[in-house]
Design a protein around this motif. Structure first.
Motif, PDB file in Angstrom:
ATOM      1  N   VAL A  34      33.240  21.487  89.530  1.00 51.56           N
ATOM      2  CA  VAL A  34      32.390  21.481  88.259  1.00 51.56           C
ATOM      3  C   VAL A  34      32.844  22.411  87.171  1.00 51.56           C
ATOM      4  CG1 VAL A  34      30.512  20.371  89.303  1.00 51.56           C
ATOM      5  CG2 VAL A  34      30.171  22.990  88.824  1.00 51.56           C
ATOM      6  N   ALA A  35      33.600  23.451  87.588  1.00 52.93           N
ATOM      7  CA  ALA A  35      34.298  24.393  86.691  1.00 52.93           C
ATOM      8  C   ALA A  35      35.252  23.980  85.930  1.00 52.93           C
ATOM      9  CB  ALA A  35      34.470  25.671  87.610  1.00 52.93           C
ATOM     10  N   VAL A  36      35.465  24.122  84.634  1.00 53.44           N
ATOM     11  CA  VAL A  36      36.467  23.759  83.809  1.00 53.44           C
ATOM     12  C   VAL A  36      37.309  24.887  83.401  1.00 53.44           C
ATOM     13  CG1 VAL A  36      37.160  22.838  81.339  1.00 53.44           C
ATOM     14  CG2 VAL A  36      35.028  21.924  82.744  1.00 53.44           C
ATOM     15  N   LEU A  37      36.611  26.190  83.446  1.00 55.83           N
ATOM     16  CA  LEU A  37      37.196  27.277  82.948  1.00 55.83           C
ATOM     17  C   LEU A  37      36.428  28.599  83.494  1.00 55.83           C
ATOM     18  CD1 LEU A  37      38.943  29.257  81.066  1.00 55.83           C
ATOM     19  CD2 LEU A  37      37.391  28.886  79.125  1.00 55.83           C
ATOM     20  N   VAL A  38      37.261  29.419  84.052  1.00 55.71           N
ATOM     21  CA  VAL A  38      36.542  30.864  84.680  1.00 55.71           C
ATOM     22  C   VAL A  38      37.297  31.691  83.642  1.00 55.71           C
ATOM     23  CG1 VAL A  38      35.626  29.967  86.621  1.00 55.71           C
ATOM     24  CG2 VAL A  38      38.169  30.904  86.670  1.00 55.71           C
ATOM     25  N   VAL A  39      36.682  32.824  83.274  1.00 56.05           N
ATOM     26  CA  VAL A  39      37.088  33.873  82.555  1.00 56.05           C
ATOM     27  C   VAL A  39      36.782  35.361  83.567  1.00 56.05           C
ATOM     28  CG1 VAL A  39      36.942  35.422  80.521  1.00 56.05           C
ATOM     29  CG2 VAL A  39      36.765  32.833  80.456  1.00 56.05           C
ATOM     30  N   GLU A  40      37.548  36.189  83.710  1.00 55.12           N
ATOM     31  CA  GLU A  40      37.569  37.487  84.048  1.00 55.12           C
ATOM     32  C   GLU A  40      37.723  38.532  83.208  1.00 55.12           C
ATOM     33  OE1 GLU A  40      35.882  38.102  86.747  1.00 55.12           O
ATOM     34  OE2 GLU A  40      36.222  36.472  88.203  1.00 55.12           O
ATOM     35  N   VAL A  41      36.811  39.392  82.919  1.00 55.73           N
ATOM     36  CA  VAL A  41      37.476  40.800  82.029  1.00 55.73           C
ATOM     37  C   VAL A  41      37.554  41.980  82.949  1.00 55.73           C
ATOM     38  CG1 VAL A  41      36.278  42.446  80.481  1.00 55.73           C
ATOM     39  CG2 VAL A  41      35.482  39.861  80.375  1.00 55.73           C
ATOM     40  N   VAL A  42      38.731  42.355  82.753  1.00 57.12           N
ATOM     41  CA  VAL A  42      39.378  43.247  83.808  1.00 57.12           C
ATOM     42  C   VAL A  42      38.730  44.709  83.497  1.00 57.12           C
ATOM     43  CG1 VAL A  42      41.391  44.500  84.794  1.00 57.12           C
ATOM     44  CG2 VAL A  42      41.392  42.159  84.013  1.00 57.12           C
ATOM     45  N   SER A  43      38.145  45.238  84.801  1.00 53.73           N
ATOM     46  CA  SER A  43      37.684  46.716  84.563  1.00 53.73           C
ATOM     47  C   SER A  43      38.274  47.724  85.496  1.00 53.73           C
ATOM     48  CB  SER A  43      36.230  46.765  85.314  1.00 53.73           C
ATOM     49  OG  SER A  43      35.323  46.087  84.291  1.00 53.73           O
ATOM     50  N   PRO A  44      38.440  49.021  85.335  1.00 53.09           N
ATOM     51  CA  PRO A  44      39.169  49.660  86.158  1.00 53.09           C
ATOM     52  C   PRO A  44      39.090  49.252  87.686  1.00 53.09           C
ATOM     53  CG  PRO A  44      38.226  50.917  84.414  1.00 53.09           C
ATOM     54  CD  PRO A  44      37.613  49.759  84.512  1.00 53.09           C
ATOM     55  N   ASP A  45      38.013  49.060  88.190  1.00 53.68           N
ATOM     56  CA  ASP A  45      37.654  48.951  89.573  1.00 53.68           C
ATOM     57  C   ASP A  45      37.956  47.576  90.095  1.00 53.68           C
ATOM     58  OD1 ASP A  45      35.264  48.020  88.151  1.00 53.68           O
ATOM     59  OD2 ASP A  45      34.548  47.706  90.439  1.00 53.68           O
ATOM     60  N   SER A  46      38.350  46.590  88.950  1.00 49.87           N
ATOM     61  CA  SER A  46      38.383  45.312  89.427  1.00 49.87           C
ATOM     62  C   SER A  46      39.862  44.911  89.141  1.00 49.87           C
ATOM     63  CB  SER A  46      37.527  44.455  88.829  1.00 49.87           C
ATOM     64  OG  SER A  46      37.609  44.364  87.463  1.00 49.87           O
ATOM     65  N   VAL A  47      40.868  45.813  89.043  1.00 47.79           N
ATOM     66  CA  VAL A  47      42.299  45.415  88.392  1.00 47.79           C
ATOM     67  C   VAL A  47      42.661  44.425  89.258  1.00 47.79           C
ATOM     68  CG1 VAL A  47      44.614  46.099  87.810  1.00 47.79           C
ATOM     69  CG2 VAL A  47      42.491  47.325  86.790  1.00 47.79           C
ATOM     70  N   ASP A  48      42.970  44.889  90.531  1.00 48.03           N
ATOM     71  CA  ASP A  48      43.552  44.144  91.677  1.00 48.03           C
ATOM     72  C   ASP A  48      42.873  42.606  91.972  1.00 48.03           C
ATOM     73  OD1 ASP A  48      45.559  45.964  91.979  1.00 48.03           O
ATOM     74  OD2 ASP A  48      44.541  46.829  93.715  1.00 48.03           O
ATOM     75  N   ARG A  49      41.511  42.758  91.855  1.00 47.63           N
ATOM     76  CA  ARG A  49      40.791  41.539  92.469  1.00 47.63           C
ATOM     77  C   ARG A  49      40.915  40.421  90.997  1.00 47.63           C
ATOM     78  NH1 ARG A  49      37.171  45.141  93.502  1.00 47.63           N
ATOM     79  NH2 ARG A  49      35.734  44.801  91.972  1.00 47.63           N
ATOM     80  N   ASP A  50      40.959  40.746  89.711  1.00 48.52           N
ATOM     81  CA  ASP A  50      41.070  40.054  88.651  1.00 48.52           C
ATOM     82  C   ASP A  50      42.316  39.564  88.274  1.00 48.52           C
ATOM     83  OD1 ASP A  50      38.224  40.255  88.593  1.00 48.52           O
ATOM     84  OD2 ASP A  50      38.300  41.755  86.844  1.00 48.52           O
ATOM     85  N   ARG A  51      43.353  40.393  88.715  1.00 50.58           N
ATOM     86  CA  ARG A  51      44.790  39.966  88.268  1.00 50.58           C
ATOM     87  C   ARG A  51      45.354  39.313  89.505  1.00 50.58           C
ATOM     88  NH1 ARG A  51      47.255  45.625  86.029  1.00 50.58           N
ATOM     89  NH2 ARG A  51      46.216  45.596  83.836  1.00 50.58           N
ATOM     90  N   ASP A  52      45.088  39.288  90.742  1.00 53.12           N
ATOM     91  CA  ASP A  52      45.732  39.047  91.896  1.00 53.12           C
ATOM     92  C   ASP A  52      44.691  37.981  92.646  1.00 53.12           C
ATOM     93  OD1 ASP A  52      47.981  38.442  93.387  1.00 53.12           O
ATOM     94  OD2 ASP A  52      47.101  40.157  94.722  1.00 53.12           O
ATOM     95  N   THR A  53      43.955  38.599  93.242  1.00 48.46           N
ATOM     96  CA  THR A  53      43.001  37.890  94.321  1.00 48.46           C
ATOM     97  C   THR A  53      42.239  36.842  93.838  1.00 48.46           C
ATOM     98  OG1 THR A  53      42.742  40.045  95.453  1.00 48.46           O
ATOM     99  CG2 THR A  53      41.264  38.323  96.084  1.00 48.46           C
TER     100      THR A  53
END
Length: 198
Positions: A112-131
């Protein structure tokens, strides 16, 4: 033996599953800290968010709500069950369906998801850019946006799913302003972010 007892006693049993959690087990938990995610069966705890992160989520969600066409809805930090052992909370998501799927629903499925957005934080860099992008793509979510911070300004990287490779390809890098026609026509003027920093 005493040391093992002390260590075991200092960690709640729910933190130590033998083979990790399933997404269904995770979604049934009611006592987890806010914004906990499940990635590959492991619980991931988020650090307290910073003002930029909070303001950017508010800005994107508000602008999306003003501009999405009928038949789409905008969610903030709502869980998407991606795989049998992965359930994550995109910062903002746009889903199909003009009405809520029920007031007690605690997650959505990726179809059901058309678009997902992640706002990168210092503690989430690897998760938001890669995983997370890899997992969103594997789950078939067609559009993914990543928001980075350049000084005090946001930069938005936009991606579209290549259905053959089940990976994202870049569709643009936006600073100052974003104007796109897909997944729906939307315009974001980044100077408006200042209104959310109050």
């Amino acid at each position: 033996m005493a040391t093992e007892s002390v260590v075991r006693g200092s960690v709640p049993d729910w933190l130590r599953p033998p083979n990790g959690y399933t997404a269904d087990e995770f979604l049934a938990m009611t006592d987890l800290p806010r914004h906990t995610e499940l990635i590959d069966g492991s619980l991931v705890f988020m650090a307290p968010q910073r003002v930029f992160h909070m303001a950017m989520i508010d800005f994107v969600a508000t602008e999306f709500r003003r501009q999405v066409p009928a038949g789409l809805r905008v969610n903030r930090e709502m869980t998407v069950k991606l795989e049998p052992r992965t359930a994550v909370d995109p910062d903002v998501s746009v889903i199909r369906g003009s009405r809520p799927h029920g007031l007690d629903v605690n997650h959505y499925l990726p179809e059901v998801a058309v678009l997902v957005v992640e706002v990168v934080s210092p503690d989430s860099v690897d998760r938001d850019r890669d995983t997370k992008p890899h997992k969103y793509a594997r789950a078939g979510i067609e559009h993914f946006w990543r928001v980075e911070r350049d000084g005090d300004e946001p930069v938005i990287f936009t991606y579209r799913l290549d259905p053959t490779t089940r990976s994202y390809v870049s569709t643009g890098v936006h600073s100052g302003r974003l104007e796109v026609s897909e997944p729906f026509p939307i315009s974001l003027i980044f100077s408006k972010l200042a209104d959310y920093l109050g």
